[in-house]
Design a protein around this motif. Structure first.
Motif, short mmCIF file in Angstrom:
data_model
loop_
_atom_site.label_atom_id
_atom_site.label_comp_id
_atom_site.label_asym_id
_atom_site.label_seq_id
_atom_site.Cartn_x
_atom_site.Cartn_y
_atom_site.Cartn_z
N SER A 1 0.97 -1.16 0.08
CA SER A 1 -0.21 0.17 0.02
C SER A 1 0.71 1.30 -0.01
O SER A 1 0.70 2.29 -0.77
N LYS B 1 2.34 1.70 -3.44
CA LYS B 1 1.38 2.27 -4.26
C LYS B 1 1.00 3.66 -3.93
O LYS B 1 1.01 4.45 -5.18
N LEU C 1 -2.35 -6.23 -9.29
CA LEU C 1 -3.06 -5.60 -8.47
C LEU C 1 -3.53 -4.08 -8.68
O LEU C 1 -2.52 -3.41 -8.86
N THR D 1 -5.31 -0.50 -8.07
CA THR D 1 -5.76 0.68 -7.15
C THR D 1 -6.14 2.12 -7.68
O THR D 1 -5.48 2.17 -8.48
N VAL E 1 -6.38 -2.30 -1.23
CA VAL E 1 -5.49 -3.30 -1.54
C VAL E 1 -5.55 -4.71 -1.13
O VAL E 1 -5.49 -5.74 -1.89
#
Length: 205
Positions: free
Chosen positions: A42, A45, A84, A86, A101
């Protein structure tokens, strides 16, 4: 002209997070009802969002491919890749990002057996080198966790071996040694300057 090998085009900067910060990170993960890998992903990101300005951030992440006990002692490449995604907006708190996430990761695990190569082939928007469409990766390695139960990891040294070519433009590896974390931010030298990547890692920590 002197030709460079693919390995000479790869660079890396690293930093070690000590025990005090690790304790704080574990407490944060516990308060957010998740694990360390989700928290570290996280943060990565958020960094990518801040650096790029993109409201959507997609990161590749390797997963274990030994789905059955019968493959436990087999020799071979048993790694698959998941994507993944986001989305960011101005109202997001860090807790919101972690929740997103975590949810995307859990949902992705349900499809982890689907080959990444087939996923790329199925996306009509990708032309040419599909793998290059997702140039950023994240890996959380806690392979030492079982071996380090009740043990001190201070004597363990991680040696870098560049014989494995970096297939991504930019990627973060987090190595969990129980009481400390080693962060390795890897990059393509033909795209990034070392001093810039070092600043990115400083922002991350």
């Amino acid at each position: 002209a002197i030709e460079t090998t693919p390995y000479e085009k790869d660079g890396m900067v690293s930093v070690t997070i000590g025990e005090e910060q690790v304790i704080q990170l574990k407490a944060l993960a516990k308060s957010l009802k998740t694990n360390m890998s989700v928290v570290m992903l996280s943060v990565f990101k958020v960094l990518l969002h801040k650096l790029s300005g993109n409201e959507e951030v997609i990161v590749k992440m390797p997963t274990l491919g030994r789905y059955s006990e019968k493959y436990k002692d087999s020799i071979g490449y048993y790694v698959n890749i998941i994507l993944l995604q986001t989305e960011f907006n101005k109202e997001n708190t860090f807790a919101d990002i972690v929740t997103s996430v975590k949810s995307k990761f859990i949902n992705s695990i349900d499809h982890v057996r689907f080959p990444f190569s087939k996923l790329l082939a199925s996306l009509d928007s990708i032309k040419g080198n599909g793998d290059g469409y997702f140039p950023v990766s994240f890996a959380y390695q806690n392979i030492f966790s079982d071996a380090l139960k009740g043990e001190d990891a201070s004597g363990i040294q991680i040696e870098q071996n560049y014989q494995q070519q970096l297939t991504d433009t930019y990627g973060l590896d987090v190595i969990d040694l129980k009481h400390k974390l080693i962060l390795q931010l890897k990059y393509r030298k033909d795209i990034f300057r070392e001093e810039s990547v070092q600043k990115h890692l400083d922002y991350y920590t």
